[in-house]
Design an enzyme around this catalytic site. Structure first.
Site, PDB file in Angstrom:
ATOM      1  N   ASP A 332      -0.273  -2.608   8.473  1.00 55.70           N
ATOM      2  CA  ASP A 332      -0.478  -1.542   9.450  1.00 55.70           C
ATOM      3  C   ASP A 332      -1.978  -1.509   9.768  1.00 55.70           C
ATOM      4  OD1 ASP A 332      -0.180   0.948  10.914  1.00 55.70           O
ATOM      5  OD2 ASP A 332      -0.992   1.921   9.126  1.00 55.70           O
ATOM      6  N   ASP A 522       0.311   2.993   5.308  1.00 57.47           N
ATOM      7  CA  ASP A 522      -0.030   4.284   4.707  1.00 57.47           C
ATOM      8  C   ASP A 522       0.625   5.480   5.373  1.00 57.47           C
ATOM      9  OD1 ASP A 522      -2.821   5.791   6.288  1.00 57.47           O
ATOM     10  OD2 ASP A 522      -1.598   4.193   7.121  1.00 57.47           O
ATOM     11  N   ASP A 526       5.330   4.161   8.574  1.00 55.13           N
ATOM     12  CA  ASP A 526       5.392   2.883   7.867  1.00 55.13           C
ATOM     13  C   ASP A 526       6.511   2.853   6.828  1.00 55.13           C
ATOM     14  OD1 ASP A 526       3.153   1.560   9.085  1.00 55.13           O
ATOM     15  OD2 ASP A 526       1.840   2.899   7.954  1.00 55.13           O
TER      16      ASP A 526
END
Length: 630
Positions: A332, A522, A526
């Site tokens: 991410d 995080d 996600d």
């Protein structure tokens, strides 16, 4: 060492001394080997005493397990082999088997204790109480009795009991137990603090933002308690192997003792019971699977414990094994590779100075709570007083500064002011500024890349990563700039959460055979990707609860540099496991063959069992020793 381990060591020393006396008598008075002579009694009594001092607990466990129907284990093997050796007159070898077996068990206990200590250090983060302000008084309560919104007083030296926001005071927080970082984290009014940290100097008051059940320390303790539930495939195989293997070798030993004796006795009339029983007992000692049964779980246990010392929480040995095979790493962007906080990266004034541009923009933005506004205010050296400020939703803000009308916002706001702009492509958010209807330039605000991100990706490639990919919902130009600076192989941008999972599926299907895919993120969005990957890795310090819950591994200090460290720990652990399996099986098979043909004796069998176990355990303990790269 624990008290129990010290007692065991003392018992082994006493047994070893008595054993040495018995062996010495045999060398000094060899004629006393003939039974029923006084010195024979003394020597035999010394060896039997040494045997019982070292192994009385093994004998008891074997009897107790047999009574409960659990016959074939290492206690049974050690009992049968050692007592059998004494029955055929090999007292010294029978005692030696038990003494050295206990030495191996002690090594195992110490090794497990060291690894467990790393985990228990994490358990020490649990706060015992909270000082809560209620009705003008400060009372001491259990952390789970404190309600959200209440004020907690934290004195120097006390542990932060719950997550919250500082409303009074300034101090340095020791976060080592949570993150592995030794540097203090300075906090003041307005800063968020997480439970489990230790207040080092100033008095702090915090407003509780989460109940204890949802606090950071509670989540970590839950991870610790559940971290060993998942077994690695190799560990499961060894457990199943031992259950099948042990009865097979017991029957094989029985066959080795009876078959040759009967064949030779019936054919030649030479009944060699002592020879073949001795070989069978030697065979039994060699066959004990202690080295495998002990060292394989201990290796994974050590890897998990060693990782926890660096603020890395691994929820099970199976995830450690998966990470060792990972060659595709998917990231991410925001909060993982970048800080997740905005900062002014460029200023492009038009007709005024850069200082003036920042001052005008900051004056208009200072009443806004938007993160971009906060970054502009932070970057300005001087912020003049603004009047009649108003926010225009979807456009920006307007205010009066020194009698001049300041308009700060996006290109649509500039169009409202009658200013035509040429579309500017930049990796970040563009904030335009107009003064009294005249264009005065723009500021570029962007998310800052973490200092460790580029190095972390580079180290992963050094470790053999086949592909590094970034999946993000951000604009294409911003995503490509971040990916280029960090050195990623591929980037996919403007993805919604379901788009991330779809992209992850494509990457999963394209990964090299017999390898794993790791996803690092995080945020709440996600969580689906973390759950779908072979191994999901969450940023624990500032990551969302959903991400931490869905992840298999949590980097508690939010330091992306710990990712390659975690991979190194996983690969080192897996390598040590394979070393122990090959070494233990290789030595045992060789000595089993020697024992069956009468070439190896009981002393060689002791080495093949206890010696191999000790070497494998010492090798497994290396999993706990791995340091961060400087």
């Amino acid at each position: 060492m624990t008290k129990k381990q010290k007692r065991t060591m003392l018992r082994i020393i006493i047994a070893a001394v008595v054993f040495a006396v018995g062996v010495a008598l045999g060398f000094v008075f060899p004629e006393s080997e003939e039974p029923f002579k006084p010195l024979w009694f003394v020597r035999t009594a010394a060896l039997v005493a040494a045997y019982l001092a070292a192994g009385y607990d093994v004998l008891w466990k074997a009897l107790r397990n047999i009574a409960h129907g659990h016959v074939f284990d290492e206690n049974f093997l050690m009992t049968v082999a050692s007592i059998g050796a004494m029955i055929i007159g090999e007292y010294s070898e029978g005692a030696a088997v038990m003494i050295f077996y206990q030495v191996g068990e002690l090594f195992q206990s110490v090794a497990v204790g060291k690894s467990r200590q790393s985990i228990s250090d994490m358990m020490d983060i649990n706060p015992e109480f909270a000082n809560v302000e209620r009705n003008g008084d400060v009372i001491e309560l259990e952390p789970d009795e404190v309600e959200v919104g209440e004020t907690v007083v934290i004195k120097p030296g006390e542990r932060v009991p719950l997550d919250g926001e500082v409303i009074f005071g300034a101090s340095g927080l020791n976060t080592a137990a949570l993150t592995g970082e030794s540097a203090l984290r300075e906090v003041t009014v307005g800063d968020e603090v997480i439970s489990g940290c230790v207040n080092t100097d100033g008095l702090l008051k915090i407003r509780v933002t989460k109940p204890y059940s949802d606090s950071t320390v509670s989540k970590i303790l839950e991870l610790v308690e559940n971290s060993y539930e998942g077994k690695a495939k190799i560990e499961n195989f060894i457990t199943r192997f031992a259950r099948v293997y042990t009865p097979i070798v017991v029957f094989a030993a029985a066959l080795l003792a009876l078959a040759p004796t009967l064949v030779i006795g019936l054919s030649k009339g030479d009944w060699q019971w002592g020879v073949w029983v001795y070989r069978a007992l030697t065979f039994l000692v060699v066959s004990c699977p202690c080295a495998l049964v002990i060292s394989v779980p201990l290796s994974y246990f050590g890897g998990i414990g060693g990782a926890s010392r660096h603020g890395i929480m691994i929820k099970g040995a199976n995830y450690l094994e998966q990470l060792a095979k990972a060659q595709t790493f998917v990231f991410d962007k925001t909060g993982t590779l970048t800080k997740g906080t905005f900062a002014v990266s460029e200023s492009h004034p038009a007709g005024i100075s850069e200082t003036e541009l920042l001052s005008y923009c900051a004056a208009a933005e200072q009443l806004s709570n938007h993160p971009i506004a906060a970054s502009i205010v932070k970057a300005a050296e001087e912020i003049p007083k603004a009047e009649n400020a108003r926010e225009i939703a979807g456009f920006g803000v307007e205010a009066e500064v020194g009698g001049r009308k300041i308009s700060v916002g996006n290109s649509r706001l500039m169009e409202e002011c009658g200013i035509s702009l040429t579309e500017t492509e930049a990796a970040g958010t563009i904030v335009h500024c107009a003064v009294d209807g005249e264009y005065r330039g723009y500021i570029l605000v962007s998310d800052e890349i973490k200092e460790q991100s580029k190095s972390a990706v580079s180290q992963l490639k050094t470790l053999g990563a086949a592909k590094t990919v970034m999946l993000t919902g951000d604009r294409k130009i911003t995503a490509e700039k971040v990916a280029g600076e960090i050195g990623l192989d591929e980037v996919r941008s403007q993805l919604l959460p379901d788009g991330k999972v779809k992209a992850l599926e494509e990457l999963y299907n394209a990964k090299p055979p017999k390898t794993a895919l790791a996803y690092i993120g995080d945020g709440m969005n996600d969580a689906p990707s973390l759950a779908r990957a072979d191994v999901g890795i969450a940023m624990g310090g500032l990551g969302s609860d959903a991400a931490i819950e869905a992840a298999d591994i949590v980097l508690m200090n939010d330091n992306i540099a710990n990712l390659p460290l975690c991979v190194r720990i996983a690969r080192k652990t897996r390598g040590i496991v394979m070393q122990n399996i090959v070494f233990a099986l290789g030595v045992k098979l060789a000595v089993l063959a020697l024992a069956a043909f009468g070439i190896g004796n009981m002393w060689l069998a002791v080495f093949a069992d206890v010696g191999v176990s000790v070497i494998a355990i010492l090798n497994a303990m290396r999993c706990m020793r791995i340091s961060s790269p400087r």
